[in-house]
Design a protein around this motif. Sequence first.
Motif, PDB file in Angstrom:
ATOM      1  N   TRP A   1      74.074   4.939  26.623  1.00  0.00           N
ATOM      2  CA  TRP A   1      74.267   5.373  25.223  1.00  0.00           C
ATOM      3  C   TRP A   1      74.885   4.186  24.495  1.00  0.00           C
ATOM      4  O   TRP A   1      75.957   3.720  24.858  1.00  0.00           O
ATOM      5  CB  TRP A   1      75.198   6.579  25.210  1.00  0.00           C
ATOM      6  CG  TRP A   1      75.613   7.153  23.888  1.00  0.00           C
ATOM      7  CD1 TRP A   1      76.354   6.555  22.915  1.00  0.00           C
ATOM      8  CD2 TRP A   1      75.358   8.489  23.429  1.00  0.00           C
ATOM      9  NE1 TRP A   1      76.569   7.414  21.875  1.00  0.00           N
ATOM     10  CE2 TRP A   1      75.960   8.619  22.163  1.00  0.00           C
ATOM     11  CE3 TRP A   1      74.677   9.595  23.963  1.00  0.00           C
ATOM     12  CZ2 TRP A   1      75.922   9.802  21.433  1.00  0.00           C
ATOM     13  CZ3 TRP A   1      74.627  10.760  23.234  1.00  0.00           C
ATOM     14  CH2 TRP A   1      75.245  10.865  21.983  1.00  0.00           C
TER      15      TRP A   1
ATOM     16  N   ARG B   1      78.814  14.001  25.710  1.00  0.00           N
ATOM     17  CA  ARG B   1      78.935  14.652  27.018  1.00  0.00           C
ATOM     18  C   ARG B   1      77.632  15.338  27.418  1.00  0.00           C
ATOM     19  O   ARG B   1      77.207  15.281  28.579  1.00  0.00           O
ATOM     20  CB  ARG B   1      80.083  15.649  26.991  1.00  0.00           C
ATOM     21  CG  ARG B   1      81.463  15.004  26.919  1.00  0.00           C
ATOM     22  CD  ARG B   1      82.554  16.036  26.758  1.00  0.00           C
ATOM     23  NE  ARG B   1      83.879  15.414  26.703  1.00  0.00           N
ATOM     24  CZ  ARG B   1      84.952  15.992  26.203  1.00  0.00           C
ATOM     25  NH1 ARG B   1      84.870  17.221  25.699  1.00  0.00           N
ATOM     26  NH2 ARG B   1      86.112  15.367  26.194  1.00  0.00           N
ATOM     27  N   ALA B   2      77.002  15.992  26.447  1.00  0.00           N
ATOM     28  CA  ALA B   2      75.764  16.714  26.749  1.00  0.00           C
ATOM     29  C   ALA B   2      74.588  15.776  26.975  1.00  0.00           C
ATOM     30  O   ALA B   2      73.634  16.139  27.661  1.00  0.00           O
ATOM     31  CB  ALA B   2      75.436  17.677  25.608  1.00  0.00           C
ATOM     32  N   GLY B   3      74.663  14.571  26.418  1.00  0.00           N
ATOM     33  CA  GLY B   3      73.517  13.680  26.407  1.00  0.00           C
ATOM     34  C   GLY B   3      73.600  12.488  27.331  1.00  0.00           C
ATOM     35  O   GLY B   3      72.839  11.526  27.145  1.00  0.00           O
ATOM     36  N   THR B   4      74.500  12.512  28.313  1.00  0.00           N
ATOM     37  CA  THR B   4      74.598  11.387  29.245  1.00  0.00           C
ATOM     38  C   THR B   4      74.537  11.871  30.685  1.00  0.00           C
ATOM     39  O   THR B   4      75.061  12.938  31.033  1.00  0.00           O
ATOM     40  CB  THR B   4      75.902  10.587  29.032  1.00  0.00           C
ATOM     41  OG1 THR B   4      77.015  11.488  28.915  1.00  0.00           O
ATOM     42  CG2 THR B   4      75.817   9.723  27.778  1.00  0.00           C
ATOM     43  N   LEU B   5      73.908  11.065  31.514  1.00  0.00           N
ATOM     44  CA  LEU B   5      73.769  11.344  32.938  1.00  0.00           C
ATOM     45  C   LEU B   5      75.027  10.929  33.703  1.00  0.00           C
ATOM     46  O   LEU B   5      75.815  10.100  33.203  1.00  0.00           O
ATOM     47  CB  LEU B   5      72.575  10.569  33.486  1.00  0.00           C
ATOM     48  CG  LEU B   5      71.195  11.013  33.000  1.00  0.00           C
ATOM     49  CD1 LEU B   5      70.168   9.917  33.268  1.00  0.00           C
ATOM     50  CD2 LEU B   5      70.792  12.314  33.673  1.00  0.00           C
TER      51      LEU B   5
ATOM     52  N   ARG C   1      67.836  15.604  25.749  1.00  0.00           N
ATOM     53  CA  ARG C   1      67.793  15.118  27.125  1.00  0.00           C
ATOM     54  C   ARG C   1      69.062  14.321  27.385  1.00  0.00           C
ATOM     55  O   ARG C   1      69.899  14.158  26.502  1.00  0.00           O
ATOM     56  CB  ARG C   1      66.551  14.251  27.355  1.00  0.00           C
ATOM     57  CG  ARG C   1      66.538  13.007  26.471  1.00  0.00           C
ATOM     58  CD  ARG C   1      65.282  12.184  26.613  1.00  0.00           C
ATOM     59  NE  ARG C   1      65.098  11.731  27.993  1.00  0.00           N
ATOM     60  CZ  ARG C   1      64.281  10.743  28.324  1.00  0.00           C
ATOM     61  NH1 ARG C   1      63.572  10.109  27.400  1.00  0.00           N
ATOM     62  NH2 ARG C   1      64.154  10.362  29.577  1.00  0.00           N
ATOM     63  N   ARG C   2      69.174  13.789  28.612  1.00  0.00           N
ATOM     64  CA  ARG C   2      70.348  13.002  28.989  1.00  0.00           C
ATOM     65  C   ARG C   2      69.927  11.552  29.225  1.00  0.00           C
ATOM     66  O   ARG C   2      68.830  11.278  29.732  1.00  0.00           O
ATOM     67  CB  ARG C   2      70.996  13.601  30.239  1.00  0.00           C
ATOM     68  CG  ARG C   2      71.408  15.051  30.038  1.00  0.00           C
ATOM     69  CD  ARG C   2      71.861  15.681  31.346  1.00  0.00           C
ATOM     70  NE  ARG C   2      73.238  15.329  31.655  1.00  0.00           N
ATOM     71  CZ  ARG C   2      73.823  15.603  32.822  1.00  0.00           C
ATOM     72  NH1 ARG C   2      73.130  16.184  33.794  1.00  0.00           N
ATOM     73  NH2 ARG C   2      75.073  15.268  33.032  1.00  0.00           N
ATOM     74  N   TYR C   3      70.810  10.648  28.856  1.00  0.00           N
ATOM     75  CA  TYR C   3      70.508   9.221  28.880  1.00  0.00           C
ATOM     76  C   TYR C   3      71.382   8.493  29.899  1.00  0.00           C
ATOM     77  O   TYR C   3      72.540   8.867  30.126  1.00  0.00           O
ATOM     78  CB  TYR C   3      70.718   8.622  27.483  1.00  0.00           C
ATOM     79  CG  TYR C   3      69.845   9.275  26.443  1.00  0.00           C
ATOM     80  CD1 TYR C   3      68.541   8.850  26.231  1.00  0.00           C
ATOM     81  CD2 TYR C   3      70.322  10.359  25.696  1.00  0.00           C
ATOM     82  CE1 TYR C   3      67.727   9.471  25.291  1.00  0.00           C
ATOM     83  CE2 TYR C   3      69.518  10.985  24.758  1.00  0.00           C
ATOM     84  CZ  TYR C   3      68.223  10.537  24.563  1.00  0.00           C
ATOM     85  OH  TYR C   3      67.422  11.164  23.637  1.00  0.00           O
TER      86      TYR C   3
END
Length: 203
Positions: free
Chosen positions: A108, A131-135, A103-105
């Motif tokens: 981080w 990059r894939a995991g942040t909003l 998911r995105r956070y």
Amino acid sequence: MHRAEHWNAAYAAGEATRSWFQAEPATSLRLIAAAGADPAAPLLDAGGGTSRLVDALLARGFSDLTVADVSPGALALSRARLGAAAAQVAWIEADLARWAPPRRYALWHDRAAFHFLTGEAEQDGYIAALRAGTLPAAAVIIAGFAPEGPERCSGLPVRRWAPAELAARIGPPFALEHAEEEDHRTPGGGTQRFAWTVLRRGG
């Protein structure tokens, strides 16, 4: 030794042997607050291990917390410490250099995980996960040894970063928002110079 095996052994040795141990993660908490973190938004402690940060965030009303670490032993110790409250946290066993976040956070946090990634390929893997995991508009807080800090930690070499250099290595869509340095007092009475880098993701 495999990375997970190394850290399982390091954590099993006890808190007094861990130079990075903090009873109160004061700088992390201050920077999380300064970043405007919403207690209801998803927050990740990347490489959280047995850090007390998750305890402190739960006590402050944060309700969507994830701790990711390569060491299953460290995660088990944290769950045992928290007891019933551990059920309020998502626990993920992951090598951050080879991780596909589920998911995105919105925030981080990484205190002393990225600096163990000394090779370009593993740094690239971490950055891809970031990059894939942040909003959009996510805050990213990364701490590691400053340029004048130690060259090794827990028997391993580290890559020391100045905040501007780290921000350039992470690259777009993240921009440097804040930087500071701190002298961390180890349980053994030594001092380690840390650099803290706060990045903000663009839209």
